[in-house]
Design a protein around this motif. Sequence first.
Motif, short mmCIF file in Angstrom:
data_model
loop_
_atom_site.label_atom_id
_atom_site.label_comp_id
_atom_site.label_asym_id
_atom_site.label_seq_id
_atom_site.Cartn_x
_atom_site.Cartn_y
_atom_site.Cartn_z
N MET A 1 28.35 33.36 29.72
CA MET A 1 29.32 33.57 30.72
C MET A 1 28.69 34.90 31.36
N ILE A 2 28.87 34.85 32.84
CA ILE A 2 28.18 36.17 33.63
C ILE A 2 29.70 36.82 34.11
N VAL A 3 29.92 38.22 33.89
CA VAL A 3 31.05 38.86 34.23
C VAL A 3 30.57 39.77 35.42
N MET A 4 31.11 39.79 36.43
CA MET A 4 30.80 40.82 37.49
C MET A 4 31.94 41.86 37.79
N HIS A 5 31.72 42.78 38.00
CA HIS A 5 32.87 44.19 38.20
C HIS A 5 32.54 44.71 39.43
N ALA A 6 33.15 44.45 40.48
CA ALA A 6 32.96 45.28 41.89
C ALA A 6 33.94 46.00 42.04
N GLU A 7 33.68 47.40 42.41
CA GLU A 7 34.32 48.38 42.83
C GLU A 7 34.29 48.88 44.47
N LEU A 8 35.43 48.48 45.18
CA LEU A 8 35.32 48.72 46.59
C LEU A 8 36.05 49.83 47.06
N PRO A 9 35.70 51.36 47.56
CA PRO A 9 36.21 52.29 48.28
C PRO A 9 36.93 51.89 49.44
N VAL A 10 38.14 51.91 49.65
CA VAL A 10 38.95 51.26 50.78
C VAL A 10 39.28 52.62 51.58
N ALA A 11 39.03 52.45 53.04
CA ALA A 11 39.78 53.89 53.85
C ALA A 11 41.16 53.64 53.79
N PRO A 12 41.94 54.69 53.59
CA PRO A 12 43.20 54.71 53.49
C PRO A 12 43.94 54.22 54.80
N ASP A 13 43.49 54.22 55.84
CA ASP A 13 44.01 53.65 57.08
C ASP A 13 43.49 52.05 57.39
N HIS A 14 42.80 51.66 56.43
CA HIS A 14 42.55 50.13 56.48
C HIS A 14 43.00 49.42 55.29
N GLU A 32 36.28 27.85 43.52
CA GLU A 32 34.52 27.27 43.52
C GLU A 32 34.40 26.51 42.26
N ASP A 33 33.48 25.78 42.21
CA ASP A 33 32.87 25.20 40.92
C ASP A 33 32.21 26.23 40.10
N GLY A 34 32.29 26.23 38.65
CA GLY A 34 31.82 27.12 37.96
C GLY A 34 32.11 28.80 37.91
N VAL A 35 33.35 28.82 38.66
CA VAL A 35 34.16 30.11 38.50
C VAL A 35 35.21 30.11 37.48
N ILE A 36 35.18 30.87 36.23
CA ILE A 36 35.90 30.75 35.28
C ILE A 36 37.26 31.45 35.59
N ASP A 37 37.13 32.68 36.28
CA ASP A 37 38.19 33.62 36.87
C ASP A 37 37.76 34.44 37.83
N TYR A 38 38.68 34.96 38.75
CA TYR A 38 38.16 35.61 39.87
C TYR A 38 39.47 36.57 40.15
N ARG A 39 39.57 37.84 39.72
CA ARG A 39 40.71 38.52 40.07
C ARG A 39 40.51 39.82 40.51
N THR A 47 44.95 54.54 44.32
CA THR A 47 44.98 53.37 45.10
C THR A 47 44.11 52.81 46.37
N ASP A 48 43.22 53.58 46.59
CA ASP A 48 42.12 53.30 47.48
C ASP A 48 40.76 52.68 47.09
N THR A 49 40.96 52.22 45.69
CA THR A 49 39.96 51.50 45.03
C THR A 49 40.32 50.31 44.86
N VAL A 50 39.58 49.31 45.06
CA VAL A 50 39.98 47.98 44.86
C VAL A 50 38.76 47.61 43.57
N ARG A 51 39.38 46.81 42.74
CA ARG A 51 38.30 46.33 41.68
C ARG A 51 38.31 44.82 41.57
N ILE A 52 37.24 44.27 41.53
CA ILE A 52 37.38 42.91 41.46
C ILE A 52 36.51 42.34 40.22
N ILE A 53 37.03 41.53 39.48
CA ILE A 53 36.57 41.16 38.06
C ILE A 53 36.28 39.64 38.33
N GLU A 54 35.18 39.31 38.21
CA GLU A 54 34.83 37.79 38.54
C GLU A 54 34.12 37.18 37.13
#
Length: 100
Positions: A1-14, A32-39, A47-54
Motif C-alpha cells: 500500500m502507498i500512503v500519501m500525506h499532503a499539507e496545503l497552506p491556505v490563504a485565510p481570505d480564500h 477512483e480504481d485503486g484508491v483505498i481511502d482519500y480523506r 485552521t489554515d492548513t489542510v491535510r490530505i491523507i491518501e
Amino acid sequence: MIVMHAELPVAPDHREEALEHVEELAVESRAEDGVIDYRATTDIEDTDTVRIIEQYEDDDAVEAHMNSDHFEAFQAAIASCLAGEPELYRYEVDSKTQVM
C-alpha cells in the motif's frame, strides 16, 4: 500500500473556496480504481492548513490519480487559494493493523 500525506497552506481570505475544492477532490478521488481511502481535514491548531491523507493499492493507482482530469482541475483551481507551497510525503506501507 502507498500512503500519501499532503499539507496545503491556505490563504485565510480564500479558506472557504479552498475547502470546497478540496472536498470535491476527495469525493471524486475516492471513486477512483485503486484508491483505498482519500480523506481531507483541517489542522485543529492551524485552521489554515489542510491535510490530505491518501491510500492507494499500488503505483498504478497513484499515477492514475495524479493524471486524472479532476486532479489536474483541482491543481489549477487551488493555486490561487494557497498561502505557500504544498508539501507532499509518500510512504510505502507493508501492512496495516487496527490497534483499537
